[in-house]
Design a protein around this motif. Sequence first.
Motif, PDB file in Angstrom:
ATOM      1  N   TYR A  64       0.792  -1.218   0.000  1.00 40.54           N
ATOM      2  CA  TYR A  64       0.000   0.000   0.000  1.00 40.54           C
ATOM      3  C   TYR A  64       0.834   1.283   0.000  1.00 40.54           C
ATOM      4  N   VAL A  65       1.862   1.351   0.849  1.00 41.10           N
ATOM      5  CA  VAL A  65       2.578   2.607   1.049  1.00 41.10           C
ATOM      6  C   VAL A  65       4.085   2.379   1.050  1.00 41.10           C
ATOM      7  N   THR A  93       4.421   7.915   0.438  1.00 43.39           N
ATOM      8  CA  THR A  93       3.594   7.939  -0.763  1.00 43.39           C
ATOM      9  C   THR A  93       2.935   6.587  -0.964  1.00 43.39           C
ATOM     10  N   THR A  94       1.930   6.583  -1.810  1.00 42.08           N
ATOM     11  CA  THR A  94       1.230   5.349  -2.124  1.00 42.08           C
ATOM     12  C   THR A  94       2.060   4.499  -3.087  1.00 42.08           C
ATOM     13  N   PRO A 166      -2.755  -0.259   5.441  1.00 39.83           N
ATOM     14  CA  PRO A 166      -2.463   0.846   4.514  1.00 39.83           C
ATOM     15  C   PRO A 166      -2.122   2.140   5.238  1.00 39.83           C
ATOM     16  N   GLN A 219      -1.803  13.704  -4.154  1.00 39.19           N
ATOM     17  CA  GLN A 219      -1.357  12.998  -2.963  1.00 39.19           C
ATOM     18  C   GLN A 219      -1.933  13.724  -1.754  1.00 39.19           C
ATOM     19  N   GLY A 268      -3.007   8.841   0.570  1.00 39.30           N
ATOM     20  CA  GLY A 268      -3.851   8.384  -0.525  1.00 39.30           C
ATOM     21  C   GLY A 268      -3.609   9.195  -1.766  1.00 39.30           C
ATOM     22  N   GLN A 269      -4.117   8.683  -2.873  1.00 38.99           N
ATOM     23  CA  GLN A 269      -3.980   9.434  -4.114  1.00 38.99           C
ATOM     24  C   GLN A 269      -4.778  10.733  -4.061  1.00 38.99           C
TER      25      GLN A 269
END
Length: 864
Positions: A64-65, A93-94, A166, A219, A268-269
């Motif tokens: 996830y990250v 970041t993702t 996540p 982001q 998250g995005q």
Amino acid sequence: MIRRKKLIAGCTVAVIGLVVWGQAQDNTAPVEVARLTAENWKQFAPEGKEVDAIVGDIVMRNSYVTAVIAQPLPTRNANMTVKQIAGALIDFTTREAPSDQLSAYYPGQRQFAFREWQITGPQQMPLDLESQSQTTAKSVSVQLQAAATEGQPAITVTYQLENDEPFLTVSTKFTNPGAKPIVVPLVDDLRIDSGKELLVKSPNGKSSTFWAHDRFWKQAYVIDCAGVPMEMNSDAKTSTIKYQVNGDDKVTLLPGGEFEFTRWLFVGQDLLEAQSRAAEMRGETVPRVQIRIVGEYGGVQQAEVTFRKGDMLYGSGWTDDKGFLATALPPGEYLVSVQAQGVEIARDLKYRQDKTSDTTQELRVSNYRPGKVVAKITDAEGQPVPCKVEFLAQTGTPQPDFGPATAAYGVQNLRYAPLGTFEQTLPAGQYNVTISHGPEFDAIFTTLTIEAGKTAELTGRLKRTVSTLGWISADFHSHSSPSGDNTASQVGRVLNHVCEHLEFVPCTEHNRIDTYDPVIAELGVGKFVGTVSGIELTGQPLPLNHQNAFPMVRRPYAQDGGAPLPDTDPATQIERLALWDKHSEKLVQVNHPDLGWMFYDKDGDGQADIGFDRMRPHIGALEVHPVDCILKRTPQTQRNGMEFNNTMFGWLQLLNQGQRLPGVVNSDAHDNFHGTGWLRNWVQSSTDNPPEVRPLDIVAATTQGRVIMSNGPFLEVKLNEAGKTDSITAGQDLLATSGKLQLLVRVQTPNWFDIDHVFVLVNGQLVDSLDFTREKHPERFTKEGSVKFDQRLELTLPQDGHVIVVAAGENSTLSKVMGPTHGNVRPVAVSNPMFVDVNQGGFKPNQDTLGYPLPKKFTPRKVP
């Protein structure tokens, strides 16, 4: 089903039922942890505009990250302005859509000196990252320790990443080993710069979560402390978070006492994703949902969809190419607004989210009827050419905004096209379009009609009408995000350079040796531009202690690229820079100097002294812009309601005192909206092919003064003794015992500005007989074509003198191409001096101060 227990300020919280959306992610895969090395860099270093990882930092990542923890060294800095990052989270970041926008997250607000760390797996089993640089485990923790000091506790900060979660868990444990009680603030801070970004942060005040969302770079970050209230205070750079445990943002540790609290960091995005993950962590029901924004012609692609609960922003996300936004939303009533190409196309649409997951709903925007433009721009021979395309909506048409001033390809109302082609969705309507490629090319001015649901073609051939054979255009001073004082995309910086037809551009970030090479290769523009690694070494005091240098040896993956450290003494700093890389040959350029302070008023008391005399042997060139200030030769000049030292005039005074220092002009750009191109140096070159330019040839030409400074006009000057054929150009010396000279002056412009004034300065003084204006001397100027002035002039010098030629458009501006800020400037070109020895003893300066005292330190001030 995931169940974990966390100790939060003495409370136990159960976390149940995490749901993750997006592409299928393997939450059974182990956590990867690596100590970054040159060998594993490509495998583990994250992606994003704000990545600051270097070799030696620790990377943790699951499906996830990705998180990067800075090594706990007292010298560890991220960049010029993000410092003291030992033990900080510097990249986060993702994995699915990596775009790091975090500069640094500091547990404890930089109040503790972390000097030790330990990397462990499950049950705190140590993981060996010395004999091997990488390993895996179901759970990985990085523990940072700071020893107790007088009045401060010992502290352990633990960053923990599980394979199936996540988010990143951050725990802080304070211990009082002393004999007296200690009051400990519960505070963190972080750097996420919003300046010129489309970035929003939590409102200042109290809340249960902190969030920040870079809407354009996609982001978002959320910090949650399981319901513990937070008091937040943010400015454009720093956000401070105080945790109100039991109603107080401080705890008192008795002797031997301990206190531990935990928070979770989500990324998250977009803010919808990050917010929903945080809500799931708190045990809330967050149904997955797919929303489609539908216009008259189907799904609205790349639209920003914003959700509010009453007056409070909940979050926003972006639709895909078919108009779908896949996200998760807590049940409730929302008001939805929609933007496309920066234009609001819907407001306050009502949306209700129930408790059902995996639903698809449509929101219709009946008034959205866009079209599309497909552009193909070439040079006169039909070959691809980089270009800048500006769209100005006519009355009645919404003005599009493609991205912030920090963006790359689409910047506000500009499109940069590295190879002349692009497609762009636009609101239907009428546009004035300008296509340009710097001042050696005529611009194309046209209108464009975008019909709803249809595609329009934008074509054109950019003709190179200004001949600059033997000269290369260059900008020696510009910036992007690695500098630390701005967040402009480095891709956008290179696009800006190449689309403005700058042919040689050293990479000169603040206090970092960096390179444009990977970006140039990625864009496929190597045939159009040359480059080399350089630096702007930036120390205090400002603005005196800034110096550029190139070429510099870059050390990849090292802190600051292996750059020298700045110094508070300008003389020590410039000497360090000049001697760096074993005293290698380089151009050392003094940036935006206060000439009086530097040369004649070291202590700034307004009384003449020797200045920073130790600097002078190392100066290869001086920035002397604004270039149009040569038109008013007085000690001070005014601009935008402020009064400044006239650096051009001070430079003329210096030349007369024997300070033979070549002048240069540079953009010092810090964003990508018309950031570069409006100032340039034409440097004499043995090749006109940019990739063949040798940096040391540019160094040699510049230090010798073979430079024409300009914001647009191309000026050629040649000087010879009457009756002789040998001539010189800017920066060179001529022995002319007769004192009788012939001066060839030739000025060219493209079709988007003009020049109407040409004059000659000898030793900084105007030669009345060589002061020509189009109004008074129309026969000297031409109206048609690119050559606007081409004259052989006669000049007699009774004694040694330096000769400078100026060409200007007193009744013209750069506004047709250079945007709202730099477009208001008059076009001007200035040659560096040509030195004439009449008395055969070598050139001797005349010591004239041009009617004013030599400059002293001057502080810019508002005009009364």
